[in-house]
Design an enzyme around this catalytic site. Structure first.
Site, PDB file in Angstrom:
ATOM      1  N   HIS A  41      -9.331  -3.522  -1.907  1.00 33.04           N
ATOM      2  CA  HIS A  41      -8.330  -2.651  -1.312  1.00 33.04           C
ATOM      3  C   HIS A  41      -8.516  -1.436  -1.164  1.00 33.04           C
ATOM      4  CE1 HIS A  41      -4.047  -2.130   0.164  1.00 33.04           C
ATOM      5  NE2 HIS A  41      -4.536  -0.714  -0.329  1.00 33.04           N
ATOM      6  N   GLU A  42      -8.810  -0.765  -2.461  1.00 33.35           N
ATOM      7  CA  GLU A  42      -9.066   0.482  -2.301  1.00 33.35           C
ATOM      8  C   GLU A  42     -10.510   1.059  -1.649  1.00 33.35           C
ATOM      9  OE1 GLU A  42      -6.749   2.402  -2.929  1.00 33.35           O
ATOM     10  OE2 GLU A  42      -5.522   0.838  -3.800  1.00 33.35           O
ATOM     11  N   CYS A  96       0.949  -1.236   0.042  1.00 30.52           N
ATOM     12  CA  CYS A  96      -0.061   0.103  -0.072  1.00 30.52           C
ATOM     13  C   CYS A  96       1.071   1.237   0.046  1.00 30.52           C
ATOM     14  CB  CYS A  96      -0.843  -0.108   1.215  1.00 30.52           C
ATOM     15  SG  CYS A  96      -2.198   1.545   1.258  1.00 30.52           S
ATOM     16  N   HIS A 113     -10.079   1.730   1.960  1.00 34.88           N
ATOM     17  CA  HIS A 113      -9.537   2.955   2.233  1.00 34.88           C
ATOM     18  C   HIS A 113     -10.787   3.890   2.434  1.00 34.88           C
ATOM     19  CE1 HIS A 113      -5.446   2.619   2.381  1.00 34.88           C
ATOM     20  NE2 HIS A 113      -5.295   1.906   0.993  1.00 34.88           N
TER      21      HIS A 113
END
Length: 172
Positions: free
Chosen positions: A133-134, A91, A137
């Site tokens: 993953h994004e 990341c 966030h």
């Protein structure tokens, strides 16, 4: 276009839950363009607005080998997850750290593009993992949150040591 500063763990701003984009305006399009430039400058394959201290539901991704096929996801939403997968993830906000994270093997995603048009797509393999993953966030979650407290602490200590070293180099 501008390269934006990427926040690094354990910065509390990374824990902010992003708000939906009300309308895709020229200002939002500039944010998207700056995020794409930042992602390429940092040599990443994905970037969420939260990582650059913009708390809106915007993600950019480019997993192409030629690095010229950016995908823009505004107000992304995972509609369906299927199967199990996982790779050793890294990341931009946790530089130098990698860890195996369990993810869905395939996802169906709905989002708006850079022009505000809604679209839906199927993702698998690296794209599915990158999308998940994004989107984490945007919820204030990092891949290190999937790790044991001990592993998370080791990563935090390593990043603090790197930061101190870099500060010494700048002051020398």
């Amino acid at each position: 276009m501008s390269v934006l500063q990427v926040l690094t763990f354990p910065d509390d701003r990374l824990r902010t839950v992003a708000k939906p984009v009300d309308a895709v305006t020229p200002e939002i399009q500039k944010i998207v363009d700056d995020m794409i430039e930042t992602m390429y400058d940092e040599e990443g394959i994905g970037l969420a607005a939260t990582q650059v201290d913009i708390h809106k539901r915007i993600v950019v991704i480019d997993i192409s080998e030629t690095r010229d096929e950016p995908m823009v996801l505004i107000n992304p939403e995972i509609l369906e997850k299927r199967g199990e997968d996982g790779i050793e993830e890294g990341c931009l906000s946790v530089p130098g750290a990698r860890a195996l994270v369990p993810r869905a093997a395939e996802v169906t995603v709905k989002a708006l593009d850079r022009d505000g048009k809604e679209f839906t797509f199927e993702a698998d393999d690296l794209l599915a993992i990158c999308v998940q993953h994004e989107l984490d966030h945007l919820q204030g979650k990092l891949f290190v949150d999937y790790l044991s407290p001990l592993k998370r602490k080791r990563i935090q200590d390593k990043l603090a040591k790197i930061k101190r070293f870099n500060e010494k180099q700048q002051n020398a």
